[in-house]
Design a protein around this motif. Structure first.
Motif, PDB file in Angstrom:
ATOM      1  N   ILE A  59       0.393  -1.440  -0.110  1.00 37.25           N
ATOM      2  CA  ILE A  59       0.113   0.105   0.177  1.00 37.25           C
ATOM      3  C   ILE A  59       0.471   1.642  -0.175  1.00 37.25           C
ATOM      4  O   ILE A  59       0.432   2.627  -1.322  1.00 37.25           O
ATOM      5  N   ARG A  60       1.686   0.912   0.778  1.00 42.23           N
ATOM      6  CA  ARG A  60       2.332   2.487   1.045  1.00 42.23           C
ATOM      7  C   ARG A  60       3.432   2.583  -0.001  1.00 42.23           C
ATOM      8  O   ARG A  60       3.600   3.781  -1.048  1.00 42.23           O
ATOM      9  N   THR A  61       3.932   1.586  -1.392  1.00 47.95           N
ATOM     10  CA  THR A  61       4.663   1.952  -2.387  1.00 47.95           C
ATOM     11  C   THR A  61       3.382   2.149  -3.303  1.00 47.95           C
ATOM     12  O   THR A  61       3.975   2.845  -4.160  1.00 47.95           O
ATOM     13  N   LEU A  62       2.255   1.883  -3.526  1.00 49.56           N
ATOM     14  CA  LEU A  62       2.030   2.579  -4.354  1.00 49.56           C
ATOM     15  C   LEU A  62       1.251   3.266  -3.936  1.00 49.56           C
ATOM     16  O   LEU A  62       1.213   4.617  -5.284  1.00 49.56           O
ATOM     17  N   PHE A  63       0.896   3.855  -3.271  1.00 52.71           N
ATOM     18  CA  PHE A  63       0.592   5.139  -2.723  1.00 52.71           C
ATOM     19  C   PHE A  63       1.716   6.701  -3.384  1.00 52.71           C
ATOM     20  O   PHE A  63       1.097   7.328  -3.503  1.00 52.71           O
ATOM     21  N   PHE A  81      -9.238  -4.231  -7.331  1.00 53.82           N
ATOM     22  CA  PHE A  81     -10.055  -2.465  -7.089  1.00 53.82           C
ATOM     23  C   PHE A  81     -10.189  -2.528  -5.524  1.00 53.82           C
ATOM     24  O   PHE A  81     -10.171  -1.775  -4.652  1.00 53.82           O
ATOM     25  N   PHE A  82      -9.384  -3.618  -4.636  1.00 52.65           N
ATOM     26  CA  PHE A  82      -9.064  -3.222  -3.299  1.00 52.65           C
ATOM     27  C   PHE A  82      -8.796  -2.737  -2.673  1.00 52.65           C
ATOM     28  O   PHE A  82      -8.861  -1.421  -1.720  1.00 52.65           O
ATOM     29  N   LEU A  83      -7.468  -2.882  -3.260  1.00 54.51           N
ATOM     30  CA  LEU A  83      -6.221  -2.251  -4.024  1.00 54.51           C
ATOM     31  C   LEU A  83      -6.121  -0.843  -3.824  1.00 54.51           C
ATOM     32  O   LEU A  83      -5.998   0.162  -3.672  1.00 54.51           O
ATOM     33  N   ALA A  84      -6.770  -0.137  -5.238  1.00 62.58           N
ATOM     34  CA  ALA A  84      -7.148   0.873  -5.559  1.00 62.58           C
ATOM     35  C   ALA A  84      -7.755   1.342  -4.712  1.00 62.58           C
ATOM     36  O   ALA A  84      -7.817   2.834  -4.707  1.00 62.58           O
ATOM     37  N   THR A  85      -8.814   0.967  -3.718  1.00 62.66           N
ATOM     38  CA  THR A  85      -9.976   1.807  -3.228  1.00 62.66           C
ATOM     39  C   THR A  85      -9.310   2.383  -1.744  1.00 62.66           C
ATOM     40  O   THR A  85      -9.821   3.374  -1.574  1.00 62.66           O
ATOM     41  N   LEU A  86      -8.512   1.721  -1.294  1.00 57.46           N
ATOM     42  CA  LEU A  86      -7.619   1.584   0.083  1.00 57.46           C
ATOM     43  C   LEU A  86      -6.522   3.446  -0.795  1.00 57.46           C
ATOM     44  O   LEU A  86      -6.504   4.245   0.459  1.00 57.46           O
ATOM     45  N   ILE A  87      -6.230   3.036  -1.544  1.00 54.07           N
ATOM     46  CA  ILE A  87      -5.475   4.259  -2.615  1.00 54.07           C
ATOM     47  C   ILE A  87      -6.033   5.672  -2.934  1.00 54.07           C
ATOM     48  O   ILE A  87      -5.834   6.767  -1.741  1.00 54.07           O
ATOM     49  N   ILE A  97     -11.660   3.396 -12.287  1.00 52.88           N
ATOM     50  CA  ILE A  97     -11.956   2.677 -13.369  1.00 52.88           C
ATOM     51  C   ILE A  97     -11.978   1.205 -12.964  1.00 52.88           C
ATOM     52  O   ILE A  97     -11.030   0.635 -12.469  1.00 52.88           O
ATOM     53  N   TRP A  98     -13.084   0.271 -12.391  1.00 60.19           N
ATOM     54  CA  TRP A  98     -12.409  -1.062 -12.590  1.00 60.19           C
ATOM     55  C   TRP A  98     -12.697  -1.461 -13.486  1.00 60.19           C
ATOM     56  O   TRP A  98     -14.027  -1.874 -13.961  1.00 60.19           O
ATOM     57  N   HIS A  99     -11.876  -2.886 -14.136  1.00 58.47           N
ATOM     58  CA  HIS A  99     -12.389  -3.242 -14.984  1.00 58.47           C
ATOM     59  C   HIS A  99     -12.847  -4.801 -14.620  1.00 58.47           C
ATOM     60  O   HIS A  99     -12.117  -5.789 -14.261  1.00 58.47           O
ATOM     61  N   ASP A 100     -13.977  -5.382 -15.184  1.00 58.11           N
ATOM     62  CA  ASP A 100     -14.329  -6.901 -14.430  1.00 58.11           C
ATOM     63  C   ASP A 100     -14.050  -7.841 -15.265  1.00 58.11           C
ATOM     64  O   ASP A 100     -14.676  -7.961 -17.055  1.00 58.11           O
ATOM     65  N   HIS A 101     -12.529  -8.851 -15.759  1.00 60.59           N
ATOM     66  CA  HIS A 101     -13.038  -9.990 -16.440  1.00 60.59           C
ATOM     67  C   HIS A 101     -13.541 -10.824 -15.746  1.00 60.59           C
ATOM     68  O   HIS A 101     -13.139 -12.243 -15.866  1.00 60.59           O
ATOM     69  N   TYR A 102     -14.323 -11.202 -15.033  1.00 59.92           N
ATOM     70  CA  TYR A 102     -15.084 -12.498 -14.430  1.00 59.92           C
ATOM     71  C   TYR A 102     -14.462 -13.239 -15.288  1.00 59.92           C
ATOM     72  O   TYR A 102     -15.976 -13.966 -16.097  1.00 59.92           O
ATOM     73  N   GLY A 103     -13.878 -14.331 -14.957  1.00 64.72           N
ATOM     74  CA  GLY A 103     -14.336 -15.135 -15.853  1.00 64.72           C
ATOM     75  C   GLY A 103     -15.579 -16.440 -16.398  1.00 64.72           C
ATOM     76  O   GLY A 103     -15.549 -16.954 -17.054  1.00 64.72           O
ATOM     77  N   ASN A 104     -16.230 -16.297 -14.515  1.00 67.60           N
ATOM     78  CA  ASN A 104     -16.913 -17.204 -14.623  1.00 67.60           C
ATOM     79  C   ASN A 104     -18.508 -17.088 -14.628  1.00 67.60           C
ATOM     80  O   ASN A 104     -19.016 -16.451 -13.802  1.00 67.60           O
ATOM     81  N   SER A 105     -18.527 -16.017 -15.660  1.00 67.01           N
ATOM     82  CA  SER A 105     -20.235 -15.196 -16.568  1.00 67.01           C
ATOM     83  C   SER A 105     -21.132 -16.440 -16.429  1.00 67.01           C
ATOM     84  O   SER A 105     -21.839 -15.977 -16.254  1.00 67.01           O
ATOM     85  N   GLU A 106     -21.195 -16.971 -16.641  1.00 67.80           N
ATOM     86  CA  GLU A 106     -21.763 -18.657 -16.537  1.00 67.80           C
ATOM     87  C   GLU A 106     -22.708 -18.447 -15.406  1.00 67.80           C
ATOM     88  O   GLU A 106     -23.509 -19.261 -15.187  1.00 67.80           O
ATOM     89  N   PHE A 107     -21.808 -18.275 -14.465  1.00 67.60           N
ATOM     90  CA  PHE A 107     -22.681 -18.411 -12.878  1.00 67.60           C
ATOM     91  C   PHE A 107     -22.661 -16.771 -11.613  1.00 67.60           C
ATOM     92  O   PHE A 107     -21.729 -17.498 -10.979  1.00 67.60           O
ATOM     93  N   VAL A 108     -22.387 -16.679 -12.156  1.00 71.15           N
ATOM     94  CA  VAL A 108     -22.168 -14.766 -11.842  1.00 71.15           C
ATOM     95  C   VAL A 108     -23.495 -15.102 -10.556  1.00 71.15           C
ATOM     96  O   VAL A 108     -22.988 -13.930  -9.697  1.00 71.15           O
ATOM     97  N   ASN A 109     -24.761 -15.575 -11.180  1.00 73.31           N
ATOM     98  CA  ASN A 109     -25.219 -15.736  -9.905  1.00 73.31           C
ATOM     99  C   ASN A 109     -24.827 -15.923  -8.403  1.00 73.31           C
ATOM    100  O   ASN A 109     -25.485 -15.544  -7.305  1.00 73.31           O
ATOM    101  N   LYS A 110     -24.323 -16.902  -8.541  1.00 71.74           N
ATOM    102  CA  LYS A 110     -22.839 -17.183  -7.658  1.00 71.74           C
ATOM    103  C   LYS A 110     -21.702 -16.685  -6.866  1.00 71.74           C
ATOM    104  O   LYS A 110     -21.220 -16.880  -6.340  1.00 71.74           O
ATOM    105  N   ARG A 111     -21.817 -15.472  -7.521  1.00 75.54           N
ATOM    106  CA  ARG A 111     -20.624 -15.032  -7.079  1.00 75.54           C
ATOM    107  C   ARG A 111     -20.568 -13.655  -5.760  1.00 75.54           C
ATOM    108  O   ARG A 111     -21.867 -13.057  -5.782  1.00 75.54           O
ATOM    109  N   LYS A 112     -19.700 -13.878  -5.368  1.00 77.10           N
ATOM    110  CA  LYS A 112     -20.118 -13.399  -3.916  1.00 77.10           C
ATOM    111  C   LYS A 112     -19.296 -11.939  -4.433  1.00 77.10           C
ATOM    112  O   LYS A 112     -18.556 -11.643  -4.604  1.00 77.10           O
ATOM    113  N   SER A 113     -19.975 -11.068  -4.070  1.00 84.48           N
ATOM    114  CA  SER A 113     -20.200  -9.294  -4.010  1.00 84.48           C
ATOM    115  C   SER A 113     -19.846  -8.338  -3.289  1.00 84.48           C
ATOM    116  O   SER A 113     -20.155  -7.670  -3.134  1.00 84.48           O
ATOM    117  N   GLY A 114     -19.642  -8.830  -1.709  1.00 89.24           N
ATOM    118  CA  GLY A 114     -20.060  -8.034  -0.472  1.00 89.24           C
ATOM    119  C   GLY A 114     -18.971  -6.898  -0.416  1.00 89.24           C
ATOM    120  O   GLY A 114     -19.453  -6.008   0.109  1.00 89.24           O
TER     121      GLY A 114
END
Length: 349
Positions: A59-63, A81-87, A97-114
């Protein structure tokens, strides 16, 4: 910087932007890999060597990097995205800008998103690699600015270093990391049917080998079925263009995808393809026009489609040329990067 689709897109974008904006930066978080050698010399690069989710040193290096170089936008790919949010919490003027590459898009309804849902309130824009992911973000995240932006591919200029085994003109290529969603077993079983009639054909699997249980399972399948003379596993290789120049047919046997970079790369090389109809494959390949599309896990149809291309060189030529034309017309670097720059500009207003 493993040779996965998201990582390759990040490198492609950094290289493309290097000649179009003031300064293009690329930050690798956890690992360095073969893709680093493909970076344009004008891209400024930093490696964080991140060891855990909340790594103070990373975090310090990226900051320091973001602050000293006065970076306006962090274009965060996948889980970064988490590290970007901390910055952003430390430097509120920075846009994410978050770029979503989620590979299991056929099963996106099971995605954890909290955590993602919480962090999304700090995003300025979301880019999804297919329409399914776009709609998921609109429904589940705390942001209104969501766009679908296609992947694009470029031909690398890396010196040839990989030589594929087998007979020239009789080689099938599979560009995919060794992950369960890539369904190597479907591909291997299909190819087993092909070589019963055409034993001089070979299959070449290029992609990250994680040396895990899945890797052991598919290697055991090769050994148990005496396929070692026809199926070859190479691991990650940087010289993709060189590998594709030695290949005859491209295949994708996945259970789930976003918009697969592999199919775009097959198209740039003029290869005909057999692919499962997952993610946005049908945006790239129209069945019987640019390739042969098969429903996921349909062993019989995948086998028959592969056999059809093996036995019909004229069809291979036609489909390969059609796919090449479509990729260059609709998935070129120029068109995709132009749209991305418009997103950047709107974000900075």
């Amino acid at each position: 910087m493993e040779t996965g689709g998201a990582e390759r897109v990040a490198v492609n974008l950094a290289n493309a932007l290097a000649t179009r904006i003031a300064v293009s930066f690329l930050c690798a978080t956890r690992k360095e890999g073969l893709l680093k050698s493909g970076l344009n010399q004008n891209v400024q690069y930093v490696f964080l060597d991140k060891k855990r989710t909340f790594d103070i040193q990373a975090i310090r290096t990226l900051f320091k990097f973001v602050k000293s170089d006065r970076i306006d936008i962090i274009h965060a790919h996948s889980t970064s995205f988490f590290l970007a949010t901390l910055i952003k919490l430390l430097l509120p003027k920075v846009k994410i800008i978050w770029h979503d590459h989620y590979g299991n898009s056929e099963f996106v309804n099971k995605r954890k998103s909290g955590v993602l849902r919480y962090c999304s309130k700090y995003f300025s824009h979301v880019i999804a690699v297919n329409e399914v992911l776009k709609q998921w973000s609109i429904k589940n995240l705390k942001i209104d600015n969501v766009d679908f932006l296609s992947n694009f591919s470029i031909q690398d200029k890396i010196e040839p270093q990989t030589s594929l085994a087998g007979t020239l003109g009789k080689k099938v290529i599979h560009l995919a990391n060794l992950r369960p969603q890539k369904n190597h077993e479907l591909l291997f079983k299909s190819f087993s049917s092909v070589i019963k009639e055409h034993p001089d054909w070979t299959l070449h699997c290029v992609g990250e080998d994680f040396k895990d249980d899945y890797s052991k399972k598919i290697k055991a399948f090769i050994e148990e079925n005496n396929l070692g003379s026809n199926i070859f596993i190479y691991g990650s290789k940087p010289d993709v263009a060189n590998i594709l120049s030695q290949s005859t047919i491209g295949v994708l046997s996945s259970d789930s995808e976003g918009l697969p970079l592999a199919v775009l790369e097959y198209g740039m090389a003029g290869l005909p393809v057999v692919a499962t109809n997952v993610g946005d494959c049908d945006l790239i390949v129209s069945n019987e026009k640019e390739g042969l599309l098969v429903e996921p896990n349909d062993l019989e149809l995948f086998s028959n489609s592969l056999l059809k291309l093996v036995e019909n060189p004229d069809l291979r030529e036609k489909l390969g040329q059609n796919l090449k034309n479509k990729v260059f017309e609709n998935f070129s670097e120029e068109k995709i990067v132009e749209r991305l720059l418009n997103i950047y500009q709107s974000t900075l207003k």
